[in-house]
Motif scaffolding. Structure first.
Motif, mmCIF file in Angstrom:
data_model
loop_
_atom_site.group_PDB
_atom_site.id
_atom_site.type_symbol
_atom_site.label_atom_id
_atom_site.label_comp_id
_atom_site.label_asym_id
_atom_site.label_seq_id
_atom_site.Cartn_x
_atom_site.Cartn_y
_atom_site.Cartn_z
ATOM 1 N N TRP A 119 0.791 -1.228 0.000
ATOM 2 C CA TRP A 119 0.000 0.000 0.000
ATOM 3 C C TRP A 119 0.824 1.280 0.000
ATOM 4 C CZ3 TRP A 119 -0.089 3.543 4.149
ATOM 5 C CH2 TRP A 119 0.582 3.130 5.300
ATOM 6 N N ALA A 120 2.107 1.225 0.256
ATOM 7 C CA ALA A 120 2.885 2.464 0.326
ATOM 8 C C ALA A 120 4.336 2.220 -0.056
ATOM 9 C CB ALA A 120 2.821 3.052 1.740
ATOM 10 N N ILE A 126 1.247 9.018 -0.804
ATOM 11 C CA ILE A 126 0.328 7.945 -0.441
ATOM 12 C C ILE A 126 -1.081 8.410 -0.757
ATOM 13 C CG2 ILE A 126 -0.573 6.530 1.444
ATOM 14 C CD1 ILE A 126 2.121 6.831 2.831
#
Length: 220
Positions: A119-120, A126
């Motif tokens: 996810w990052a 982000i």
């Protein structure tokens, strides 16, 4: 296999589709997972998207695209007979309530124990966590469908994560264009390797340690 092609991504989607069983409730994450509806044959599954749909069908022909019906990757989809549309909050209640049998996710990294980062990227913007953490925690089984290396040819299957992890739960299986791995007792096991691809070549593109199954398939 220095460059991941559309054919490679289709190969990954087809292999994951083979893993799914009739009656499964399956969440399709962003990226390669959204290709899977086109390769299920006559299997009877319930495909779920976190944006509020249970009953994803195959990709529509160009002349039947309705952009009000999209996957998690914002690509056009169809609805299978009996499909349901609902709010995002209900979608996440389904995920968090343990009603998803299999989550098929992409990943930025996975370590040799099955820990996931998807996810990052440190140092980059982000956009949001999305549903990754909920799916990692809530799904009964986690399959990663991902390219073996990043666009700059860095290994994505590594010894220890350098990106933020997605949760405590770990992957059960990883499918790439080069190989299939399964995890047992935090050990990564090579179960299938691409045809005309050697274990030595695989070790060059895989930072993580793995053991080779005695029943290794070499025609993947």
């Amino acid at each position: 296999m220095n460059k991941t092609s559309v054919t490679d991504k289709v190969k990954i989607a087809q292999r994951v589709a083979d893993e799914l069983q009739d009656g499964d409730v399956v969440n399709l994450g962003v990226g390669i997972p959204t290709l899977i509806p086109d390769y299920l044959g006559d299997k009877s599954l319930f495909l779920q998207s976190e944006n509020g749909l249970l009953g994803i069908g195959p990709t529509p022909p160009d002349d039947q695209v309705d952009m009000d019906l999209i996957s998690a990757s914002k690509k056009p989809i169809t609805m299978s007979p009996g499909a349901s549309l609902f709010s995002s909050s209900n979608s996440f209640a389904m995920i968090r309530g343990g009603h998803v049998d299999v989550a098929i996710l992409g990943a930025l990294q996975v370590d040799e124990t099955g820990e996931i980062a998807n996810w990052a990227v440190p140092g980059k913007d982000i956009l949001g966590v999305g549903g990754a953490m909920d799916l990692v925690a809530g799904a009964k089984k986690i399959i990663l469908s991902m390219t073996h290396q990043s666009k700059d040819k860095k290994p994505k299957i590594i010894k220890k994560l350098t990106f933020p992890r997605s949760g405590v739960r770990k992957a059960d299986m990883v499918v790439t264009e080069q190989a299939v791995f399964k995890f047992e007792n935090e050990t990564m096991i090579l179960t299938e390797i691409a045809e005309d691809f050697s274990i030595d070549q695989l070790k060059e593109s895989t930072e993580a340690n793995f053991v080779v199954s005695p029943e290794l398939k070499t025609d993947y």
